[in-house]
Design a protein around this motif. Structure first.
Motif, PDB file in Angstrom:
ATOM      1  N   THR A  25     -18.412  31.127  38.686  1.00 25.69           N
ATOM      2  CA  THR A  25     -17.518  30.607  39.717  1.00 25.69           C
ATOM      3  C   THR A  25     -16.144  31.222  39.498  1.00 25.69           C
ATOM      4  O   THR A  25     -15.768  31.537  38.365  1.00 25.69           O
ATOM      5  N   ARG A  27     -12.194  30.394  40.624  1.00 25.96           N
ATOM      6  CA  ARG A  27     -11.330  29.375  41.215  1.00 25.96           C
ATOM      7  C   ARG A  27      -9.883  29.851  41.216  1.00 25.96           C
ATOM      8  O   ARG A  27      -9.469  30.610  40.352  1.00 25.96           O
ATOM      9  N   MET A  53      -9.235  21.434  36.479  1.00 19.60           N
ATOM     10  CA  MET A  53      -9.827  22.544  37.216  1.00 19.60           C
ATOM     11  C   MET A  53     -10.821  23.309  36.341  1.00 19.60           C
ATOM     12  O   MET A  53     -11.925  23.653  36.788  1.00 19.60           O
ATOM     13  N   LEU A  54     -10.471  23.546  35.083  1.00 18.13           N
ATOM     14  CA  LEU A  54     -11.365  24.286  34.198  1.00 18.13           C
ATOM     15  C   LEU A  54     -12.613  23.478  33.851  1.00 18.13           C
ATOM     16  O   LEU A  54     -13.705  24.032  33.753  1.00 18.13           O
ATOM     17  N   GLU A  56     -14.039  21.274  35.833  1.00 17.66           N
ATOM     18  CA  GLU A  56     -14.869  21.339  37.037  1.00 17.66           C
ATOM     19  C   GLU A  56     -15.526  22.707  37.170  1.00 17.66           C
ATOM     20  O   GLU A  56     -16.686  22.812  37.573  1.00 17.66           O
ATOM     21  N   SER A  57     -14.786  23.755  36.820  1.00 27.24           N
ATOM     22  CA  SER A  57     -15.323  25.119  36.906  1.00 27.24           C
ATOM     23  C   SER A  57     -16.475  25.307  35.933  1.00 27.24           C
ATOM     24  O   SER A  57     -17.499  25.920  36.270  1.00 27.24           O
ATOM     25  N   ARG A  58     -16.324  24.802  34.706  1.00 25.56           N
ATOM     26  CA  ARG A  58     -17.410  24.913  33.719  1.00 25.56           C
ATOM     27  C   ARG A  58     -18.652  24.183  34.204  1.00 25.56           C
ATOM     28  O   ARG A  58     -19.773  24.688  34.092  1.00 25.56           O
ATOM     29  N   GLU A  60     -19.513  23.532  37.299  1.00 27.94           N
ATOM     30  CA  GLU A  60     -20.100  24.265  38.416  1.00 27.94           C
ATOM     31  C   GLU A  60     -20.851  25.503  37.934  1.00 27.94           C
ATOM     32  O   GLU A  60     -21.971  25.777  38.380  1.00 27.94           O
ATOM     33  N   ALA A  61     -20.263  26.249  37.001  1.00 30.54           N
ATOM     34  CA  ALA A  61     -20.927  27.439  36.460  1.00 30.54           C
ATOM     35  C   ALA A  61     -22.218  27.044  35.745  1.00 30.54           C
ATOM     36  O   ALA A  61     -23.254  27.706  35.890  1.00 30.54           O
ATOM     37  N   TYR A  91      -6.225  33.424  39.528  1.00 31.07           N
ATOM     38  CA  TYR A  91      -7.664  33.304  39.752  1.00 31.07           C
ATOM     39  C   TYR A  91      -8.385  33.305  38.412  1.00 31.07           C
ATOM     40  O   TYR A  91      -8.212  34.224  37.623  1.00 31.07           O
ATOM     41  N   GLN A  92      -9.185  32.280  38.179  1.00 36.38           N
ATOM     42  CA  GLN A  92      -9.902  32.122  36.921  1.00 36.38           C
ATOM     43  C   GLN A  92     -11.396  32.239  37.156  1.00 36.38           C
ATOM     44  O   GLN A  92     -11.947  31.565  38.027  1.00 36.38           O
ATOM     45  N   GLU A  93     -12.049  33.108  36.386  1.00 36.20           N
ATOM     46  CA  GLU A  93     -13.497  33.258  36.455  1.00 36.20           C
ATOM     47  C   GLU A  93     -14.108  32.530  35.265  1.00 36.20           C
ATOM     48  O   GLU A  93     -13.675  32.700  34.135  1.00 36.20           O
TER      49      GLU A  93
END
Length: 110
Positions: A25, A27, A53-54, A56-58, A60-61, A91-93
């Motif tokens: 993801t 974000r 945010m991080l 949630e990103s983890r 989702e990934a 932008y963070q991947e």
């Protein structure tokens, strides 16, 4: 789906290696978060908006990782890891990756 950061799974036998699998993801931080982070950097402390945010990103990934492994017919993912990179300013991947495998539970020795 069994997720393990180990290379093996105690109590199970790997019967088939299905290959590398990943979930990704990208974000961006919203403007309010960026302004808040700039002010917070002056006084120090946790950037709670960015932490959220991080997290949630983890999640989702990892969900995408599990979905891809399930589509390959996997029962488990071994050697699961996370990788994070800044793709561009703001932008963070986040990438979750591992090895998709089929496993069989070993009979317990009693």
């Amino acid at each position: 789906m069994i997720l393990s950061t180990m290379n093996d799974l105690p109590g199970y036998e790997v019967t088939e290696v299905l290959g590398e699998t990943f979930g990704i993801t990208v974000r961006s931080r919203h403007l309010g978060s960026q302004i808040g982070a700039a002010f917070k950097s002056i006084v120090g402390g946790e950037l709670k908006g960015m932490t959220k945010m991080l997290q949630e990103s983890r999640a989702e990934a990892q969900e995408r990782l599990v979905t891809e492994a399930a589509a390959k017919g996997a029962d488990a993912i071994l050697a699961m890891r996370f990788d994070a990179n800044e793709v561009a300013d703001g932008y963070q991947e986040i990438c979750a990756y591992g090895t998709a495998v089929k496993v069989r539970k070993l009979p317990s020795a009693t």
